[in-house]
Design a protein around this motif. Structure first.
Motif, PDB file in Angstrom:
ATOM      1  N   PRO A  84      -8.474   4.320 -50.597  1.00 49.69           N
ATOM      2  CA  PRO A  84      -8.598   2.793 -50.920  1.00 49.69           C
ATOM      3  C   PRO A  84      -8.593   2.019 -49.636  1.00 49.69           C
ATOM      4  O   PRO A  84      -7.540   2.091 -48.688  1.00 49.69           O
ATOM      5  N   GLY A  85      -9.292   0.939 -49.433  1.00 50.84           N
ATOM      6  CA  GLY A  85      -9.513   0.090 -48.143  1.00 50.84           C
ATOM      7  C   GLY A  85     -10.059   0.623 -47.157  1.00 50.84           C
ATOM      8  O   GLY A  85     -10.622  -0.425 -46.445  1.00 50.84           O
ATOM      9  N   GLN A  86     -10.614   1.814 -47.158  1.00 49.89           N
ATOM     10  CA  GLN A  86     -11.732   2.346 -46.294  1.00 49.89           C
ATOM     11  C   GLN A  86     -12.975   1.857 -46.663  1.00 49.89           C
ATOM     12  O   GLN A  86     -13.363   1.979 -47.875  1.00 49.89           O
ATOM     13  N   ASN A  87     -13.907   1.797 -45.714  1.00 50.34           N
ATOM     14  CA  ASN A  87     -15.321   1.341 -46.114  1.00 50.34           C
ATOM     15  C   ASN A  87     -16.336   2.583 -46.107  1.00 50.34           C
ATOM     16  O   ASN A  87     -17.684   2.447 -46.013  1.00 50.34           O
ATOM     17  N   TYR A  88     -15.711   3.691 -46.506  1.00 51.85           N
ATOM     18  CA  TYR A  88     -16.670   4.977 -46.588  1.00 51.85           C
ATOM     19  C   TYR A  88     -15.766   6.050 -47.252  1.00 51.85           C
ATOM     20  O   TYR A  88     -14.281   5.926 -47.508  1.00 51.85           O
ATOM     21  N   VAL A  89     -16.421   6.673 -47.947  1.00 53.15           N
ATOM     22  CA  VAL A  89     -16.113   8.201 -48.284  1.00 53.15           C
ATOM     23  C   VAL A  89     -16.562   9.281 -47.569  1.00 53.15           C
ATOM     24  O   VAL A  89     -17.668   9.167 -47.340  1.00 53.15           O
ATOM     25  N   THR A  90     -15.881  10.399 -47.436  1.00 54.82           N
ATOM     26  CA  THR A  90     -16.472  11.550 -46.678  1.00 54.82           C
ATOM     27  C   THR A  90     -16.587  12.715 -48.105  1.00 54.82           C
ATOM     28  O   THR A  90     -15.713  12.721 -48.907  1.00 54.82           O
ATOM     29  N   VAL A  91     -17.587  13.522 -47.812  1.00 52.91           N
ATOM     30  CA  VAL A  91     -17.912  14.666 -48.440  1.00 52.91           C
ATOM     31  C   VAL A  91     -18.526  15.752 -48.085  1.00 52.91           C
ATOM     32  O   VAL A  91     -19.519  15.508 -47.446  1.00 52.91           O
ATOM     33  N   GLU A 118     -24.456  10.131 -55.124  1.00 52.69           N
ATOM     34  CA  GLU A 118     -25.076  10.852 -53.977  1.00 52.69           C
ATOM     35  C   GLU A 118     -24.069  11.923 -53.371  1.00 52.69           C
ATOM     36  O   GLU A 118     -24.482  12.983 -53.144  1.00 52.69           O
ATOM     37  N   ALA A 119     -22.828  11.691 -53.762  1.00 54.98           N
ATOM     38  CA  ALA A 119     -21.614  12.597 -53.095  1.00 54.98           C
ATOM     39  C   ALA A 119     -21.377  13.706 -54.114  1.00 54.98           C
ATOM     40  O   ALA A 119     -21.419  14.788 -53.578  1.00 54.98           O
ATOM     41  N   LEU A 120     -21.869  13.711 -55.243  1.00 55.99           N
ATOM     42  CA  LEU A 120     -21.698  14.749 -55.964  1.00 55.99           C
ATOM     43  C   LEU A 120     -22.726  15.139 -56.824  1.00 55.99           C
ATOM     44  O   LEU A 120     -22.974  15.840 -58.057  1.00 55.99           O
ATOM     45  N   GLY A 121     -23.941  15.200 -56.205  1.00 58.26           N
ATOM     46  CA  GLY A 121     -25.278  15.745 -56.725  1.00 58.26           C
ATOM     47  C   GLY A 121     -26.041  15.112 -57.875  1.00 58.26           C
ATOM     48  O   GLY A 121     -26.838  15.775 -58.688  1.00 58.26           O
TER      49      GLY A 121
END
Length: 267
Positions: A84-91, A118-121
């Protein structure tokens, strides 16, 4: 039941008569309203959904957890991290931009529905009649939409030009490179844009050797975000640091766009 959902379609009805900005919507799965379980809302045209609920639907084989301020989705072929607070997620080895940031609301981690798809297909579509439709797919992310060579050079030019700059400033430098790739005024590959010398050296690090230094971790992150579609500084084609620049051509001949960190950007 959820483990058998390999081609389930989730319809998020966004009828204008029922929705006010920021209000809740109706989320149905095969005709079943699961709104209270999922929690979804709109913010400035972006639909945020509960990370846990949608991850359970998109990747039922994965486990969702919360550890020391970080949400994780871990399963065969997928490791997703959202803070939370970050402008991205990593996968896995990818990084996906979240312009308005990952949210934490009422104990729930909220992520834009398109980012999770997009992250989970999965995939997302929209129509005025049916609203947003999220289709379950593989449950794992697809391959990154760029080559290792593109990442190599993008991360190095960002690092060489913007060490000490915030993440937004690093993305802005990458944006200039990609805007040039897309422009008919410049070469059409990242490498050729960086080393373009038709009108003199375009990027000082190619002349002083800094382009060959190992990039910082945040520069690699910024490069991935840019190559996944993140943009800052609009349609800028040039940037400079006015406190150290000795060339006034850009300031005298190009239109100013924005200041990010110590850099001024021009189109």
């Amino acid at each position: 039941m959820w483990k058998r959902l390999t081609a389930v379609v989730l319809a998020l009805a966004l009828a204008a008569a029922l929705i006010l900005p920021g209000s809740a919507s109706v989320l149905t799965v095969n005709g079943r309203n699961v709104w209270q379980e999922s929690l979804a809302r709109t913010e400035g045209g972006t639909t945020y959904v509960s990370l846990r609920m949608v991850s359970n639907l998109l990747a039922p084989q994965a486990q969702v957890s919360w550890t020391q301020g970080t949400a994780w989705v871990k399963g065969t072929g997928v490791t997703l991290k959202a803070v939370p607070g970050q402008n991205y997620v990593t996968v896995n080895d990818r990084a996906l931009y979240v312009a308005k940031g990952v949210k934490l609301e009422n104990g729930r981690v909220m992520v834009p529905i398109r980012v999770l798809a997009e992250a989970l297909g999965g995939s997302v579509s929209w129509s005025r009649a049916e609203g947003i439709t999220l289709t379950v797919g593989s449950g794992v992310p697809g391959p990154a939409p760029y080559t290792s060579e593109e990442l190599y050079w993008m991360s190095r030019i960002i690092s060489a030009e913007s060490q000490g700059e915030p993440l937004a400033g690093k993305i802005a430098v990458g944006t200039v490179v990609l805007n040039r790739v897309a422009s008919n005024q410049f070469p059409n590959t990242i490498y050729d844009v960086i080393f373009d010398d038709q009108w003199g050296v375009q990027f000082t690090p190619t002349a002083n050797g800094m382009i060959y230094q190992e990039p910082t971790a945040e520069s690699v992150l910024a490069a991935k975000l840019c190559l996944e579609g993140a943009r800052m500084a609009g349609d800028s084609l040039y940037f400079l640091a006015p406190d150290i620049s000795t060339n006034s051509w850009v300031m005298d001949n190009r239109e100013f766009v924005v200041t990010i960190g110590r850099h001024w950007f021009y189109r």
